[in-house]
Design an enzyme around this catalytic site. Sequence first.
Site, PDB file in Angstrom:
ATOM      1  N   SER A 226       0.836  -1.198   0.000  1.00  0.00           N
ATOM      2  CA  SER A 226       0.000   0.000   0.000  1.00  0.00           C
ATOM      3  C   SER A 226       0.866   1.242   0.000  1.00  0.00           C
ATOM      4  O   SER A 226       1.962   1.253   0.563  1.00  0.00           O
ATOM      5  CB  SER A 226      -0.918   0.023   1.221  1.00  0.00           C
ATOM      6  N   ASP A 227       0.371   2.287  -0.667  1.00  0.00           N
ATOM      7  CA  ASP A 227       0.991   3.585  -0.445  1.00  0.00           C
ATOM      8  C   ASP A 227       0.662   3.994   0.985  1.00  0.00           C
ATOM      9  O   ASP A 227      -0.332   3.555   1.563  1.00  0.00           O
ATOM     10  CB  ASP A 227       0.471   4.615  -1.450  1.00  0.00           C
ATOM     11  N   TRP A 228       1.494   4.862   1.541  1.00  0.00           N
ATOM     12  CA  TRP A 228       1.376   5.207   2.958  1.00  0.00           C
ATOM     13  C   TRP A 228       0.060   5.979   3.189  1.00  0.00           C
ATOM     14  O   TRP A 228      -0.104   7.105   2.738  1.00  0.00           O
ATOM     15  CB  TRP A 228       2.585   6.014   3.387  1.00  0.00           C
ATOM     16  N   GLY A 229      -0.869   5.345   3.903  1.00  0.00           N
ATOM     17  CA  GLY A 229      -2.173   5.948   4.125  1.00  0.00           C
ATOM     18  C   GLY A 229      -3.177   5.606   3.047  1.00  0.00           C
ATOM     19  O   GLY A 229      -4.255   6.201   3.001  1.00  0.00           O
ATOM     20  N   GLY A 230      -2.861   4.632   2.206  1.00  0.00           N
ATOM     21  CA  GLY A 230      -3.742   4.284   1.092  1.00  0.00           C
ATOM     22  C   GLY A 230      -4.730   3.180   1.383  1.00  0.00           C
ATOM     23  O   GLY A 230      -5.519   2.815   0.505  1.00  0.00           O
TER      24      GLY A 230
END
Length: 735
Positions: free
Chosen positions: A260-264
């Site tokens: 995941s992208d950070w906070g995704g």
Amino acid sequence: MGIWSLLPIACGTSAGDRQLPPYLDESVSLEERIEDAMKRMTLEEKIAVLHAQSKFSSRGVPRLGIPELWCTDGPHGIRAEGAWDEWRQAGWTNDSCTAFPALTCLTATWNPAMSALYGRSIGEEARYRDKDVLLGPGVNIYRTPLNGRNFEYMGEDPYLASRMVVPYVQEVQKNGVAACVKHFALNNQESSRHTTDVDVDDRALYEIYLPAFRAAVQEGGAWSVMGSYNLYRGEHGCHNRRLLCDILKGEWGFDGAVISDWGGTHNTEQAIANGLDLEFGTWTNGLSSGAKNAYDSYHLAFPYLDLLRRGVVSESDLDDKVRRVLRLNFRTAMNTRKPFGSLNSPEHLMAARQIACEGIVLLKNEGEILPINPSGVKKIAVIGENAVKMMTVGGGSSSLKARYECSPLEGIVKAVGDRVDVIYERGYIGGLSPMSDGVVAGYDLSESRTADELLVDALTAARTADVVLFFGGLNKNSHQDCEDSDRLSLSLPYDQDRLIRELAQVNRNLVVVNISGNAVSMPWIAEVPAVVQGWYLGSEAGYALSDVLFGKVNPSGKLPFTFPVHLEDNGAHATNSYMPGPGVNRYAEGLFVGYRWHEKQGVAPLFAFGHGLSYTTFEISDVRMDRDRLTKSGSLHLTARLTNTGERSGSEVVQLYIGDEKSSLPRPVKELKGFEKVTLNPGEERTVNFIITPDDLKYYDDEKHAWVVEPGRFTAHVGVSSADIRGTVAFYYDA
């Protein structure tokens, strides 16, 4: 204490008789090792490897001697070490890196060998820093020049991006470091990036937005892929069933891990069912959430474990995720055969300089004002804040703590020595902060003069100079080539257009060097004799720019995207389908992105895709094919003669475009299908070869969900840009 001291000893054996368990034995196949490790792991250990334990690391299996995984931001250099649970730097003194040019510059080399050099070099730096996953490269398509993150990507054309991404991925991973190709997919703007739901037709999806990802996975063998923030068909990219399960893992056979992208990550059930394997950055605000460990509250942590214990979800999805994360771990952290790395080596700095030199694009050179002969001038006026502002910092997650950054002004002063008087004037104010991302700027940006006073001082300096070098453009501030914010217009900020026009009035020997990762408007283009696209060039920026400006290096870069005259000339804006706010964003231009749109509409660009001048001249002649018909299982051999007709050694990129003369579905006038960069001495010539196969003629049929090619007449266009075709030849395809 090593791994062996933690492992049980079989009854009746001594320490010297111990045998490796299969999962630790690198002579055993990778899949056998994974299955053996899986059998030994508890349910809790399986869950633990699926989510972060710090800002940039995830847990291994300590009981089994399986180490944690460490990620690092890229893709232009290895980011400074961060605090465990904060975005701030950790304050290390040995984590300065080599800053390589931004990926727009790399792609502007149009040279896969440079991409391989880039990947090998940055991979060695990641290996030295003991990182397992490099969060890059990025291959999202340049859809609009307002996208704040375009400088991290590989341009507007899917074929060019595909050819450039593969060597990067391959060479990074030879170091035992995983490339994490991002942001999959359709992350084509930064404004409202968490809430934009992309509506794009399947033809555009498969023909424009997916090919570079597919090449990275199927040809490059990427070990990890990062999901995107945006939504597609109502689901976020980090847990999107169609993108991750159906296409990436299904159609393409991807065997690596989706990160995941950070906070995704936003939903536990979707994260479980829709293809996410490793979750980062969801709630990393220390312990304020009230949990004993904030990371245990991740969607793929305790919430997932609770669903498993209650029998709400099956273990089949869990085991698939764990296998993928273990596969990533065994290829990187558990790989004892990976080579040693190196950091800030002379070879890496030379690589950064070579890539930068090859990527610099000479856009205009009226009257051959360039290259500058230092022996023919007495005074050079360097104007513009971008001549001194650090560009290795800022811009978001790609911001770096470089060992050093040679500014354009420093590079020019060192190039001319004491032979030429170099005077500097700031000209405009783009920033005042002495620090960016924890790095102290290399030049004092404080300023007591007003904008009018800066202008007067710049014009005074320009009047007395033999040559004026203006360094402007964008600067990685918010809304100026920066993550999490798009540009607000195509225009240059800080009233630079006025400054450039007034400089042109007081000194005709004016060179404008545009430092940016994006196209900008140039309303003064007719008034300025020479323009250079200078990108963000990394540690060696000043040296590389001076190499080109003073003729030590003959420029050979080509634009990886189109410069429109007006923003409305771009397809996304002409169709009013760029939407900076949240909601459904319909890509109304479809597959007509970049030069495809310009040619469809008959709108001339400011500078065409593939454009780039040289200090020498080249001629393309004798474009021909071995025959005029292509069959389903055959190929055609196209040749063209390239001759250096000038007086300097130089490199030219011969570009092959193919157009379908009649199709049952709309198609672009022509599309890039091949290119080769050739270096020739004066008077030297070489035959350039291209092989054309039916795959080069195909388009995606969304009703058949398949790539098809129709019989009929096609035209091969050979030239040096999409708008500068030097020869054509017609041929036919017979099914």
